[in-house]
Design a protein around this motif. Structure first.
Motif, PDB file in Angstrom:
ATOM      1  N   HIS A   1       0.827  -1.205   0.000  1.00 24.10           N
ATOM      2  CA  HIS A   1       0.000   0.000   0.000  1.00 24.10           C
ATOM      3  C   HIS A   1       0.861   1.254   0.000  1.00 24.10           C
ATOM      4  O   HIS A   1       0.488   2.262  -0.614  1.00 24.10           O
ATOM      5  N   CYS A   2       1.995   1.205   0.666  1.00 24.73           N
ATOM      6  CA  CYS A   2       2.921   2.342   0.713  1.00 24.73           C
ATOM      7  C   CYS A   2       3.986   2.181  -0.368  1.00 24.73           C
ATOM      8  O   CYS A   2       5.196   2.170  -0.106  1.00 24.73           O
ATOM      9  N   VAL A   3       3.545   2.104  -1.597  1.00 24.35           N
ATOM     10  CA  VAL A   3       4.414   1.747  -2.722  1.00 24.35           C
ATOM     11  C   VAL A   3       5.467   2.812  -3.012  1.00 24.35           C
ATOM     12  O   VAL A   3       6.528   2.500  -3.560  1.00 24.35           O
ATOM     13  N   ALA A   4       5.205   4.061  -2.651  1.00 21.74           N
ATOM     14  CA  ALA A   4       6.215   5.092  -2.887  1.00 21.74           C
ATOM     15  C   ALA A   4       7.450   4.878  -2.021  1.00 21.74           C
ATOM     16  O   ALA A   4       8.511   5.424  -2.316  1.00 21.74           O
ATOM     17  N   LEU A   5       7.312   4.080  -0.967  1.00 22.30           N
ATOM     18  CA  LEU A   5       8.466   3.712  -0.138  1.00 22.30           C
ATOM     19  C   LEU A   5       9.045   2.368  -0.541  1.00 22.30           C
ATOM     20  O   LEU A   5      10.246   2.151  -0.417  1.00 22.30           O
ATOM     21  N   SER A   6       8.207   1.460  -1.010  1.00 20.25           N
ATOM     22  CA  SER A   6       8.707   0.117  -1.337  1.00 20.25           C
ATOM     23  C   SER A   6       9.236   0.008  -2.760  1.00 20.25           C
ATOM     24  O   SER A   6      10.179  -0.731  -3.024  1.00 20.25           O
ATOM     25  N   HIS A   7       8.620   0.740  -3.710  1.00 24.49           N
ATOM     26  CA  HIS A   7       9.007   0.634  -5.125  1.00 24.49           C
ATOM     27  C   HIS A   7       8.992   2.005  -5.796  1.00 24.49           C
ATOM     28  O   HIS A   7       8.259   2.230  -6.767  1.00 24.49           O
ATOM     29  N   PRO A   8       9.785   2.955  -5.314  1.00 24.07           N
ATOM     30  CA  PRO A   8       9.728   4.310  -5.888  1.00 24.07           C
ATOM     31  C   PRO A   8      10.174   4.382  -7.343  1.00 24.07           C
ATOM     32  O   PRO A   8       9.598   5.156  -8.123  1.00 24.07           O
ATOM     33  N   LYS A   9      11.158   3.592  -7.722  1.00 23.36           N
ATOM     34  CA  LYS A   9      11.637   3.649  -9.110  1.00 23.36           C
ATOM     35  C   LYS A   9      10.567   3.142 -10.070  1.00 23.36           C
ATOM     36  O   LYS A   9      10.302   3.760 -11.109  1.00 23.36           O
ATOM     37  N   GLU A  10       9.957   2.012  -9.722  1.00 26.48           N
ATOM     38  CA  GLU A  10       8.926   1.459 -10.584  1.00 26.48           C
ATOM     39  C   GLU A  10       7.733   2.410 -10.698  1.00 26.48           C
ATOM     40  O   GLU A  10       7.149   2.573 -11.776  1.00 26.48           O
ATOM     41  N   LEU A  11       7.398   3.061  -9.586  1.00 26.35           N
ATOM     42  CA  LEU A  11       6.296   4.008  -9.616  1.00 26.35           C
ATOM     43  C   LEU A  11       6.645   5.216 -10.468  1.00 26.35           C
ATOM     44  O   LEU A  11       5.818   5.705 -11.244  1.00 26.35           O
ATOM     45  N   ALA A  12       7.859   5.717 -10.335  1.00 26.91           N
ATOM     46  CA  ALA A  12       8.286   6.853 -11.159  1.00 26.91           C
ATOM     47  C   ALA A  12       8.260   6.500 -12.637  1.00 26.91           C
ATOM     48  O   ALA A  12       7.817   7.297 -13.473  1.00 26.91           O
ATOM     49  N   ASP A  13       8.715   5.301 -12.985  1.00 27.55           N
ATOM     50  CA  ASP A  13       8.692   4.867 -14.381  1.00 27.55           C
ATOM     51  C   ASP A  13       7.267   4.883 -14.936  1.00 27.55           C
ATOM     52  O   ASP A  13       7.028   5.315 -16.055  1.00 27.55           O
ATOM     53  N   LEU A  14       6.329   4.400 -14.130  1.00 22.48           N
ATOM     54  CA  LEU A  14       4.942   4.354 -14.573  1.00 22.48           C
ATOM     55  C   LEU A  14       4.376   5.753 -14.761  1.00 22.48           C
ATOM     56  O   LEU A  14       3.753   6.065 -15.786  1.00 22.48           O
ATOM     57  N   LEU A  15       4.592   6.630 -13.780  1.00 18.47           N
ATOM     58  CA  LEU A  15       4.046   7.992 -13.860  1.00 18.47           C
ATOM     59  C   LEU A  15       4.634   8.762 -15.029  1.00 18.47           C
ATOM     60  O   LEU A  15       3.908   9.448 -15.758  1.00 18.47           O
ATOM     61  N   VAL A  16       5.932   8.665 -15.209  1.00 13.68           N
ATOM     62  CA  VAL A  16       6.566   9.380 -16.317  1.00 13.68           C
ATOM     63  C   VAL A  16       6.129   8.787 -17.658  1.00 13.68           C
ATOM     64  O   VAL A  16       5.961   9.508 -18.644  1.00 13.68           O
TER      65      VAL A  16
ATOM     66  N   TYR B   1       3.205   7.740 -18.361  1.00 13.54           N
ATOM     67  CA  TYR B   1       1.907   8.312 -18.697  1.00 13.54           C
ATOM     68  C   TYR B   1       2.045   9.586 -19.516  1.00 13.54           C
ATOM     69  O   TYR B   1       1.341   9.779 -20.520  1.00 13.54           O
ATOM     70  N   ILE B   2       2.928  10.478 -19.099  1.00 11.92           N
ATOM     71  CA  ILE B   2       3.042  11.751 -19.799  1.00 11.92           C
ATOM     72  C   ILE B   2       3.905  11.611 -21.050  1.00 11.92           C
ATOM     73  O   ILE B   2       3.705  12.352 -22.024  1.00 11.92           O
ATOM     74  N   ALA B   3       4.826  10.656 -21.075  1.00 14.51           N
ATOM     75  CA  ALA B   3       5.635  10.433 -22.257  1.00 14.51           C
ATOM     76  C   ALA B   3       4.781   9.866 -23.392  1.00 14.51           C
ATOM     77  O   ALA B   3       5.024  10.146 -24.574  1.00 14.51           O
ATOM     78  N   GLY B   4       3.757   9.084 -22.990  1.00 10.19           N
ATOM     79  CA  GLY B   4       2.902   8.472 -23.999  1.00 10.19           C
ATOM     80  C   GLY B   4       1.872   9.426 -24.540  1.00 10.19           C
ATOM     81  O   GLY B   4       1.176   9.093 -25.500  1.00 10.19           O
TER      82      GLY B   4
END
Length: 226
Positions: free
Chosen positions: A206-221, A223-226
């Motif tokens: 549930h606290c993914v920004a602490l457990s998987h920040p790189k993977e989350l950043a890849d996903l968010l970026v 979105y806007i790259a696409g």
């Protein structure tokens, strides 16, 4: 360059996002991650949104991200500011006039959590925060996160969500496959019923920004790259 507006969950602080913030800044983006006034018992959802709007200031090219309880605040911000994308991250999805307090019963959360707990040996809904929230987060980091936790305003908890409809903003929903608070099947159903969208999925608790920040950043970026 986008500005990622990161809205934390219940009783939390903007620090929650610090690892994700670093990843997003490495990719050339701006980040705003304010503390909501959740420890002010007079503050309601409008005051939560006010705090975010004030922190954003005159920034543009906004991607508004709401985590967990932040799902009640994020669309209010997206309704008030020119927003390119709204992202709900393991988040509550409000309906017009619904209070956060009533959301749990209205969505059938308890039954969904019981069914998932029966499948995962009681991990879902565990009263141990290291199991229920911070599974997969390094122990020292989880303890620091717990040290920073705050109280949550009862006023906001009982405030009806004020919008008459979902804001006219492109919206994504992200669920975490190892979430022991909001079962993935529950969020898949909720996102379909309330938003008509299929969630994207990433590994993490549930606290993914602490457990998987790189993977989350890849996903968010992505979105806007696409």
């Amino acid at each position: 360059m986008a500005t990622f507006v990161l809205i934390h969950g219940g009783g939390d602080v903007g620090w929650y996002w610090h690892l994700l913030e670093a990843e997003l800044r490495l990719r050339g983006h701006d980040v705003v991650a304010p503390d909501l006034p959740c420890d002010d018992d007079s503050a309601g959802l409008a005051e939560y949104a006010d705090a975010v709007v004030e922190a954003v200031g005159g920034r543009r090219d906004l991607v508004v991200v709401g985590q967990s309880y932040g799902g009640f605040t994020a669309p209010l911000v997206a309704d008030r500011l020119p927003t390119d994308l709204l992202v709900l991250l393991a988040a509550m999805i409000p309906s017009p006039g619904e209070t956060p307090e009533d959301w749990w019963i209205n969505t059938g959360y308890s039954q969904a959590a019981r069914e998932q707990a029966a499948r995962d040996g009681g991990k879902t809904g565990s009263e141990d925060p290291l199991v229920g929230y911070y599974n997969g987060v390094p122990r020292a980091l989880a303890e620091e996160a717990m040290r920073r936790e705050r109280d949550e305003s009862t006023t906001a908890w009982r405030t009806p969500w004020p919008l008459e409809a979902w804001p006219d903003v492109p919206t994504k929903f992200v669920l975490c496959r190892d979430d022991h608070l909001f079962p993935p099947d529950f969020l898949r159903r909720l996102a379909t019923e309330r938003l008509g969208i299929t969630p994207d999925e990433i590994p993490g608790c549930h606290c993914v920004a602490l457990s998987h920040p790189k993977e989350l950043a890849d996903l968010l970026v992505g979105y806007i790259a696409g």
